[in-house]
Write an enzyme that holds these catalytic residues in place. Sequence first.
Site, PDB file in Angstrom:
ATOM      1  N   GLU A   1      -7.334   0.462  11.031  1.00 53.95           N
ATOM      2  CA  GLU A   1      -6.405  -0.047  10.004  1.00 53.95           C
ATOM      3  C   GLU A   1      -6.209  -1.529  10.297  1.00 53.95           C
ATOM      4  O   GLU A   1      -6.016  -1.911  11.448  1.00 53.95           O
ATOM      5  CB  GLU A   1      -5.083   0.747  10.130  1.00 53.95           C
TER       6      GLU A   1
ATOM      7  N   HIS B   1      -5.084  14.031  -0.305  1.00 55.86           N
ATOM      8  CA  HIS B   1      -5.349  14.424   1.086  1.00 55.86           C
ATOM      9  C   HIS B   1      -6.034  15.792   1.113  1.00 55.86           C
ATOM     10  O   HIS B   1      -7.021  16.002   1.831  1.00 55.86           O
ATOM     11  CB  HIS B   1      -4.041  14.464   1.890  1.00 55.86           C
TER      12      HIS B   1
ATOM     13  N   GLY C   1     -11.847  -2.313   8.725  1.00 57.40           N
ATOM     14  CA  GLY C   1     -12.510  -1.019   8.597  1.00 57.40           C
ATOM     15  C   GLY C   1     -13.817  -1.064   7.832  1.00 57.40           C
ATOM     16  O   GLY C   1     -14.597  -0.110   7.879  1.00 57.40           O
TER      17      GLY C   1
ATOM     18  N   VAL D   1       0.833  -1.209   0.000  1.00 57.52           N
ATOM     19  CA  VAL D   1       0.000   0.000   0.000  1.00 57.52           C
ATOM     20  C   VAL D   1       0.867   1.258   0.000  1.00 57.52           C
ATOM     21  O   VAL D   1       2.086   1.186   0.154  1.00 57.52           O
ATOM     22  CB  VAL D   1      -0.990   0.032   1.192  1.00 57.52           C
TER      23      VAL D   1
ATOM     24  N   ILE E   1       1.057   5.696   1.008  1.00 58.88           N
ATOM     25  CA  ILE E   1       0.463   6.905   1.568  1.00 58.88           C
ATOM     26  C   ILE E   1      -0.088   7.649   0.352  1.00 58.88           C
ATOM     27  O   ILE E   1       0.568   7.722  -0.694  1.00 58.88           O
ATOM     28  CB  ILE E   1       1.491   7.766   2.345  1.00 58.88           C
ATOM     29  N   SER E   2      -1.315   8.145   0.465  1.00 59.36           N
ATOM     30  CA  SER E   2      -1.931   8.811  -0.681  1.00 59.36           C
ATOM     31  C   SER E   2      -1.158  10.062  -1.069  1.00 59.36           C
ATOM     32  O   SER E   2      -0.429  10.638  -0.256  1.00 59.36           O
ATOM     33  CB  SER E   2      -3.372   9.203  -0.352  1.00 59.36           C
TER      34      SER E   2
END
Length: 227
Positions: A110, A65, A143, A57, A59-60
């Site tokens: 998460e 954001h 989630g 995965v 971090i966007s």
Amino acid sequence: MFFHSSYNSMRDLCNGLKDKGYIQSDRVYKALINVDRVDFAPMGPYEDRPQPINYNVTISAPHMHAYCLELLKDHLKPNGKALDVGFGSGYLTVAMSKMMEDKGTVVGIEHIEQLNNFAKENISKHHKNLLDENKIILQCGDGRKGYEKFKPYNCIHVGAASEERPQTLIDQLDLGGRLVVPVGKPNEGQYIYIFDKDQNGKVTERKELSVRYVPLTDVDIQLSGNY
Ligand code: SAH
């Protein structure tokens, strides 16, 4: 096609996002500039692109954001309660707390245990007080079920794509609440959806930006990388 811009500091990055129209309000600008990505993104913190954080995965990207905070800003007020699903690095969880001027509660959920530890370490670098004072509460779990214990939420952000209409999360929204979530299957189109619940509990939805997110999935599927 989206052009990835590289900046040298949080200030440069935020000014760039403002010039491009992703940051539209002073509140979002202030929240983002106060959370330095260098604490959360191991490589290229000031590039406007996603960065790997392991476990298949990322971090966007900063512009996502900013975009999501703009959509959520009226629902992130002091003394409010928010849920961040798939918090990954923990970056947006802190930024959501900053939008509430450190006076609300952001619950994060998460499913990867190591990312829970990663986010805790990241947040502790400059925002440890938020964890100590329970302004940010991090939980390990699925989630897709939201987090019942602290419902209802003024808003919910989801950082991974739901394959279906996320009814369980919609149910956990307070009256007047908003859910911002990418929806769609991995190989089909995904779009940011906004679900708004009015004061009578009536839900309306709106399809927004076309996006590409990792799926909201099972731990073993994610770790196998076979999305
Ligand atoms: N907002 C985060 C996004 C991280 S990527 C950030 O910018 O850092 C999406 C995250 O969703 C990953 O951390 C992934 O582990 C998590 N995720 C995927 N499926 C999940 C599930 N079923 N329950 C909880 N988290 C999930």
